[in-house]
Write a protein that holds these residues in place. Structure first.
Motif, PDB file in Angstrom:
ATOM      1  N   TYR A 259       0.844  -1.200   0.000  1.00  0.00           N
ATOM      2  CA  TYR A 259       0.000   0.000   0.000  1.00  0.00           C
ATOM      3  C   TYR A 259       0.875   1.245   0.000  1.00  0.00           C
ATOM      4  CZ  TYR A 259      -4.168   2.777   1.097  1.00  0.00           C
ATOM      5  OH  TYR A 259      -5.227   3.666   1.052  1.00  0.00           O
TER       6      TYR A 259
ATOM      7  N   LYS B 257     -10.483   8.126   1.888  1.00  0.00           N
ATOM      8  CA  LYS B 257     -10.023   7.278   0.786  1.00  0.00           C
ATOM      9  C   LYS B 257      -9.388   5.995   1.338  1.00  0.00           C
ATOM     10  CE  LYS B 257      -9.195   6.723  -3.683  1.00  0.00           C
ATOM     11  NZ  LYS B 257      -8.446   7.772  -4.407  1.00  0.00           N
TER      12      LYS B 257
ATOM     13  N   GLN C 201     -12.096   3.670   2.373  1.00  0.00           N
ATOM     14  CA  GLN C 201     -12.679   3.032   1.194  1.00  0.00           C
ATOM     15  C   GLN C 201     -11.790   1.884   0.709  1.00  0.00           C
ATOM     16  OE1 GLN C 201     -13.232   5.749  -2.085  1.00  0.00           O
ATOM     17  NE2 GLN C 201     -13.488   4.099  -3.560  1.00  0.00           N
ATOM     18  N   ASP C 202     -10.477   2.134   0.648  1.00  0.00           N
ATOM     19  CA  ASP C 202      -9.534   1.091   0.238  1.00  0.00           C
ATOM     20  C   ASP C 202      -9.601  -0.109   1.179  1.00  0.00           C
ATOM     21  OD1 ASP C 202      -8.570   2.444  -1.976  1.00  0.00           O
ATOM     22  OD2 ASP C 202      -6.865   3.323  -0.908  1.00  0.00           O
TER      23      ASP C 202
ATOM     24  N   TRP D 258      -1.620  -2.877  -4.238  1.00  0.00           N
ATOM     25  CA  TRP D 258      -3.057  -2.692  -4.153  1.00  0.00           C
ATOM     26  C   TRP D 258      -3.595  -1.910  -5.342  1.00  0.00           C
ATOM     27  CZ3 TRP D 258      -7.512  -4.238  -2.849  1.00  0.00           C
ATOM     28  CH2 TRP D 258      -8.601  -3.371  -2.785  1.00  0.00           C
ATOM     29  N   THR D 259      -2.901  -0.881  -5.743  1.00  0.00           N
ATOM     30  CA  THR D 259      -3.411  -0.001  -6.789  1.00  0.00           C
ATOM     31  C   THR D 259      -2.300   0.399  -7.755  1.00  0.00           C
ATOM     32  OG1 THR D 259      -4.402   2.186  -7.213  1.00  0.00           O
ATOM     33  CG2 THR D 259      -3.090   1.965  -5.230  1.00  0.00           C
TER      34      THR D 259
ATOM     35  N   THR E  62      -6.086  -3.009  -8.417  1.00  0.00           N
ATOM     36  CA  THR E  62      -7.093  -2.014  -8.783  1.00  0.00           C
ATOM     37  C   THR E  62      -6.384  -0.940  -9.594  1.00  0.00           C
ATOM     38  OG1 THR E  62      -6.786  -0.581  -6.831  1.00  0.00           O
ATOM     39  CG2 THR E  62      -8.334  -2.421  -6.616  1.00  0.00           C
TER      40      THR E  62
ATOM     41  N   ARG F 215      -9.295   3.090  -8.348  1.00  0.00           N
ATOM     42  CA  ARG F 215      -9.713   2.021  -7.443  1.00  0.00           C
ATOM     43  C   ARG F 215     -10.795   1.129  -8.036  1.00  0.00           C
ATOM     44  NH1 ARG F 215      -6.005   4.711  -5.609  1.00  0.00           N
ATOM     45  NH2 ARG F 215      -5.489   4.846  -3.385  1.00  0.00           N
TER      46      ARG F 215
END
Length: 416
Positions: free
Chosen positions: A53, A70, A73-74, A276-277, A295, A299
């Motif tokens: 992350y 945010k 949300q993640d 993660w992203t 993602t 996201r």
């Protein structure tokens, strides 16, 4: 991380101020501990199913994390997909640890003790690194969401060769000692990578390696090598993954599926998928030419997220399909002091199709009576010795596989 990322990370990380502990943690958690080759939380084995992350664009205070909304949300999306841990590359603010705990996530906290120049000749740089280790550890010290601390990540191979392995090992040990002094009840590691696998760091609680091999046979073979290096400590694959921009989303899906499955099949205690992203910030710029995330930058889930979720759900193994019946045979002669712990351990086995047979080989200390307290078959025989007792168990067994267990052994829940 990949080689061009290592080159890009030259320079000092921002200094972060320590933050006070939260007034009330979300809920009480037990800190993880090492037992043999795995991590345990209380009496439960903890398989690390993680994603990396960050780092993200720094805010005005220097924190390289999104706004709390945010992050929440993640974390909600991670939790919904069976992810139970994140890896950060610098010490997160306390509120992020609180949010992680609220969403059932443990945090591998990065302390960023690495530098990408000849830093050991620069007394100011060394002092800054040590101060950063103190500050970063204090930020997270005592928080129940902390899984472990990574004192540094991938000191470049040319730096290790320049100074020699022994000097780098002493430096990492110094960082370890400084960090442990700030949070003595926690676990500590160093995120290594194949080019410097020869670093000898026996003082660390567990072994972490970043490995981006794209061939399953080579990946599996290298895991054998890493388990030899880990010895009796847990092995965590602290970075695995594939860039979907260069390789396509289908190949990313396929690669992550076998990377995760192979890691756990070869006895790893956990993995962290990088990342993660696709959103990633480095040295003042957004990285636009890498897409390692599960993602995208907004996201939205990529196909890899579902595959990672399914792969994590199958850990340590899938219960789908038929499993061969196993007969566990425990032979005991006067084992009353230990057989209770043995049978309690067998009750905790995570296997869908097995039986337990206890051969009481002429015991005179009540072994058979203890065994009858459990859901096992007990067979009493005159004392004829271990070989005869095992043959008796074999003749009575109904399983396709016979597994013998000593009465003074306590099996791992995933022994079968």
């Amino acid at each position: 991380m990949k080689n061009n990322a290592r080159i890009a990370k030259v320079g000092f990380a921002p200094r972060l101020a320590p933050q006070p502990a939260s007034e009330s943690p979300a809920y009480d958690w037990v800190r993880p501990e090492v037992r043999g080759k795995f991590l345990w939380i209380g009496e439960k084995k903890f398989y690390v199913r993680g994603v990396t992350y960050g780092p993200f664009e720094p805010d005005s205070s220097g924190d390289t994390y999104p706004a709390p909304a945010k992050v929440k949300q993640d974390f909600s999306l991670m939790s919904a997909h069976g992810i139970n841990a994140i890896r950060t590359y610098n010490a997160p603010p306390r509120w992020l640890l609180d949010l992680a705990q609220e969403h059932g996530l443990r945090v591998l906290v990065g302390l960023q003790g690495e530098r990408h120049f000849a830093f050991l000749d620069d007394s100011k740089a060394v002092s800054n690194i040590k101060n950063q280790i103190v500050t970063g550890t204090r930020r997270a010290a005592g928080h129940p969401a902390v899984l472990c601390y990574t004192v540094a990540n991938e000191i470049p191979a040319h730096i290790v060769r320049w100074y020699g392995a022994r000097r780098i090992e002493r430096f990492i040990r110094d960082l370890y000692g400084i960090a442990r002094n700030e949070d003595p009840e926690s676990l500590f590691t160093y995120a290594n990578y194949p080019t410097t696998e020869y670093l000898d760091l026996p003082f660390l609680d567990l072994l972490c390696f970043n490995v981006f091999l794209e061939s399953q046979p080579r990946f599996e073979a290298y895991l054998v090598r890493l388990q030899n290096l880990a010895g009796d400590r847990p092995l965590i694959m602290s970075e695995i993954g594939l860039d979907s921009r260069r390789n396509g989303e289908l190949l990313q899906v396929q690669t992550l599926n076998w990377q995760i499955g192979t890691s756990f099949a070869m006895g790893a205690a956990g993995v962290f998928v990088f990342s993660w992203t696709d959103e990633w910030h480095n040295r003042g710029d957004h990285v636009q030419d890498w897409d390692f995330g599960v993602t995208n930058r907004d996201r939205a889930a990529k196909p890899a997220l579902k595959v990672v979720s399914n792969a994590f759900a199958d850990i340590p193994f899938s219960f789908r399909g038929a499993w061969p019946r196993v007969s566990v045979v425990v032979c005991s002669f006067n084992g009353s002091r230990t057989i209770r712990q043995c049978l309690q351990g067998l009750e905790e086995l995570r296997y869908p199709n097995f039986e337990v047979i206890v051969i009481d080989d002429g015991s005179t200390d009540g072994t058979g009576k203890i065994a009858r307290e459990y859901d096992v078959r007990v067979i009493h025989t005159p004392n004829r010795g271990l070989s005869s007792a095992r043959n008796t168990g074999l003749a009575t067994a109904t399983g396709e596989i016979i597994a013998y267990l000593d009465d003074d052994a306590c099996p791992d829940p995933d022994w079968l």
